[in-house]
Write a protein that holds these residues in place. Sequence first.
Motif, PDB file in Angstrom:
ATOM      1  N   GLY A 166      33.568  33.019  53.763  1.00 58.87           N
ATOM      2  CA  GLY A 166      32.601  32.085  53.219  1.00 58.87           C
ATOM      3  C   GLY A 166      32.357  32.286  51.739  1.00 58.87           C
ATOM      4  O   GLY A 166      32.303  31.317  50.968  1.00 58.87           O
ATOM      5  N   VAL A 167      32.210  33.532  51.316  1.00 54.05           N
ATOM      6  CA  VAL A 167      31.965  33.795  49.889  1.00 54.05           C
ATOM      7  C   VAL A 167      33.235  33.537  49.082  1.00 54.05           C
ATOM      8  O   VAL A 167      33.174  33.056  47.945  1.00 54.05           O
ATOM      9  CB  VAL A 167      31.432  35.229  49.678  1.00 54.05           C
ATOM     10  N   TYR A 168      34.413  33.815  49.669  1.00 51.36           N
ATOM     11  CA  TYR A 168      35.657  33.421  48.992  1.00 51.36           C
ATOM     12  C   TYR A 168      35.634  31.915  48.717  1.00 51.36           C
ATOM     13  O   TYR A 168      35.932  31.459  47.603  1.00 51.36           O
ATOM     14  CB  TYR A 168      36.898  33.753  49.835  1.00 51.36           C
ATOM     15  N   HIS A 194      34.792  28.448  40.549  1.00 54.66           N
ATOM     16  CA  HIS A 194      35.823  28.464  39.509  1.00 54.66           C
ATOM     17  C   HIS A 194      36.491  27.093  39.357  1.00 54.66           C
ATOM     18  O   HIS A 194      36.845  26.698  38.249  1.00 54.66           O
ATOM     19  CB  HIS A 194      36.877  29.530  39.824  1.00 54.66           C
ATOM     20  N   LEU A 195      36.636  26.354  40.470  1.00 57.78           N
ATOM     21  CA  LEU A 195      37.263  25.033  40.408  1.00 57.78           C
ATOM     22  C   LEU A 195      36.417  24.033  39.631  1.00 57.78           C
ATOM     23  O   LEU A 195      36.941  23.076  39.061  1.00 57.78           O
ATOM     24  CB  LEU A 195      37.494  24.505  41.827  1.00 57.78           C
ATOM     25  N   LEU A 221      32.720  42.491  47.166  1.00 57.47           N
ATOM     26  CA  LEU A 221      34.118  42.190  47.483  1.00 57.47           C
ATOM     27  C   LEU A 221      35.020  42.490  46.290  1.00 57.47           C
ATOM     28  O   LEU A 221      36.145  42.977  46.450  1.00 57.47           O
ATOM     29  CB  LEU A 221      34.248  40.723  47.902  1.00 57.47           C
ATOM     30  N   TYR A 222      34.528  42.220  45.091  1.00 60.14           N
ATOM     31  CA  TYR A 222      35.324  42.524  43.896  1.00 60.14           C
ATOM     32  C   TYR A 222      35.562  44.031  43.782  1.00 60.14           C
ATOM     33  O   TYR A 222      36.661  44.478  43.454  1.00 60.14           O
ATOM     34  CB  TYR A 222      34.590  42.011  42.655  1.00 60.14           C
ATOM     35  N   HIS A 232      41.412  38.572  44.402  1.00 61.03           N
ATOM     36  CA  HIS A 232      40.469  39.512  43.794  1.00 61.03           C
ATOM     37  C   HIS A 232      39.757  38.924  42.586  1.00 61.03           C
ATOM     38  O   HIS A 232      38.530  39.031  42.445  1.00 61.03           O
ATOM     39  CB  HIS A 232      41.211  40.800  43.395  1.00 61.03           C
ATOM     40  N   ASP A 233      40.477  38.273  41.706  1.00 61.38           N
ATOM     41  CA  ASP A 233      39.878  37.748  40.470  1.00 61.38           C
ATOM     42  C   ASP A 233      38.881  36.624  40.730  1.00 61.38           C
ATOM     43  O   ASP A 233      37.991  36.377  39.908  1.00 61.38           O
ATOM     44  CB  ASP A 233      40.975  37.260  39.522  1.00 61.38           C
ATOM     45  N   LEU A 234      39.009  35.947  41.875  1.00 64.53           N
ATOM     46  CA  LEU A 234      38.065  34.875  42.182  1.00 64.53           C
ATOM     47  C   LEU A 234      36.663  35.409  42.476  1.00 64.53           C
ATOM     48  O   LEU A 234      35.680  34.679  42.382  1.00 64.53           O
ATOM     49  CB  LEU A 234      38.550  34.071  43.395  1.00 64.53           C
TER      50      LEU A 234
END
Length: 801
Positions: free
Chosen positions: A214-216, A223-224, A269-270, A279-281
């Motif tokens: 969900g957080v992803y 970012h989009l 998560l990072y 990872h960068d997201l």
Amino acid sequence: MKRSINKVAVLGSGIMGSRIACHFANIGVEVLLLDIAPKDLSPEEQAKGLTLDNPVVKNRIVNTALQTAVKTNPSPVYSKKVLNKIKTGNFDDDMPKIAGYDWVIEVVVENLDIKKKVFEQVEQFRKPGTLITSNTSGIPIHLMAEGRSDDFKSHFCGTHFFNPPRYLKLLEVIPTPHTQPEIVDFLMHYGDKFLGKTTVLCKDTPAFIANRVGVYSIMALLHLVEKLDLTVEEVDKFTGPALGRPKSATFRTSDVVGLDTMIKVAKGLYDNCPDDKAHDLFKLPAYVQKMEENKWLGDKTKQGFYKKTKSSDGKTEILALDLKTLAYKPQQKVKSATLEMTKPVENLRERMKIFAKGKDKAGELFRHSSFGLFEYVSDRIPEISDELYRIDDAMRAGFGWELGPFELWDAVGVKEAIEGMEQYGNKAAAWVHEMLDAGNTSFYKVENGVKKYYDIPSKSYKALPGTDEFIILDNLRENKTLWKNSGVSIIDLGDGILNVEFHTKMNTIGGDVISGINKAIDMAEKDYRGLVIGNDGANFSAGANVGMIFMMAVEQEWDELNMAIRMFQNTSMRIRYSSIPVVVAPHNLTLGGGCEFSLHADHVQLSAETYMGLVEFGVGVIPGGGGTKEFALRASDEYKDDQIVQNALKDRFLTIGMAKVSTSGYEAYELGYLQKDKFSISMNRNRLLADAKAKAIELADAGYTKPVQRNDIKVLGKQGLGIVYAGANSMYAGHFISEHDKKISEKLGYVMCGGDLSAPTEVTEQYLLDLEREAFLSLAGERKSLERIQSIITKGKPLRN
């Protein structure tokens, strides 16, 4: 060993702890809610001369937290009465009491050292064999059990509830290597059957399943936004109900939950998933970092992605954040050709195909976000789950998605999506390609009424575990539908039980539904043992089709309207007086006619989350499908020893007159919509139809006989009318109700009192039904009623002259 849960101790009374305690009380469990004792006196306590040893002071934190929880809206309790099940205390004085409790749930602050100290204290007092779990949302479960005894470790695991615990259906169960398998099995079953949860078995990985995915998904969208030049309003419009997601969509959900909560999980998560391809997201975009610095965290700080303000004329206005300038501005109306194309499409899976082909921003966002999501979830197997269905279960139950990621992928088409993914720089995991190469074209399929999922290790399809205890109409509709029209389907549930499923908009009741119910009763009386009236829709029924009533009244087609109301009444009566048992299975909205059908059932098997009410008063009429008659009958049954108890009539009158709607299945009983011994509650909505079928079989096996219509209903006549009219006049004189409301009240009282009979009299059901229908027709012809009905149809536009 046989294990039962009668008493639960909840350690920590914050937002989650207090609400978890409330939900256990909801299901009848005795709860002990503990928290720390204050270290300092409040000014009020100092003024009263209290000391830190005073029990009022020591329990201030826990009592304040519980009181705050109960005042929240929506409420964490089914009824205020359940609060009698909760006792409060503090860690210093009351921790020894946990020795008498069956399950201890830790819900203290998310700090490993603090949790370990609490568990050290718990181990001093818990009896061997007691369940001990943690509600952590991110701390590795195995770390919390370090240093504890073997018995503690074997009975310990994570049980992650989602907030608010009463309403969000997900319960993640996270065992450690030391947790006994039977403990895991018990919690999975208990959470499902008794707590009403979708229980998902998780691995002890960062953020478990739902928050990981969900957080992803949220971070990818954040970012989009910059990449696709999207506004806050556009994202929420494109990712809301049209997509099968909650109305709060993305940014509004963030405001409600708290941006700080999402940031905390993302940062975790990072830090803890360095090898994750995404990872960068998990790194915060610049505008989110700025919002965090400004403490624009959502509702808790009065502003986030949205901000509520007052305009110059004093009206409330909700502004949206401009993500480029970080200034708040009036919300802009969102236009989208893709969204317009999806509006007439009821089938969600078909809607997804339209989104996937959309040529505007909505379509572009869908492809970017969905293709990235497909790659992400396929890569998470077997890291966070060995089975793909657990990921779908977690996202539906925890985030309110109607379709989980793999279900969404199926809707778009697995092969078609992979081709699109490659164009967008995304790549599905190898096992997906292997699945397709073997000739398997979907993640799920239905065979002989059984839904199956693709099992990756065996490269075959397996039945979804546990679903043999559910009745899922989607799986039966194709092969078990015996009859259907535009409003209903009659489906064979097996074992001699039929089911009537509504499938109109909002499951409203019109001629097609009435016809379908009568057809089902005909079929059941001839060749079957019983009937269930239930469906898998979002709501059981929003009531009668008011548009049809409005058109008949406007055209003054009184004979047709009279016939329609008579048919409605006859159908309600047939539900009660058929020769086979009829069980109604309501859930969520059960209003007007949906409530009236429930009132006449042999048994009501309802979801715990059922919002039931006779709401016709709000549109300028009285219940006309037997509801008014039924409340007069029930008031009569409450009269004792031939002595008229006027409060019984008053209570029933006010329930209809104030259009009271229950906030839970339990409150439906308190409001008089349900009768003692004639209703049962299913905690898990997924079990509702199976429970209803079981009840129909039970009634049939007990030797069901057709009831006899009542002719002994005591009504008050003029004696009751005097009370009703005096009350209505008083309310009108005090400007509490309008002149039209006064007229409706008098009509309602006229029916419930049996007309202007000179003395209390016993009458028949049909006598009251005729009065009810006459009153309904007279009110439906009133201009004020027509205006109210049309305002619902046209969302507030006035009736034209």
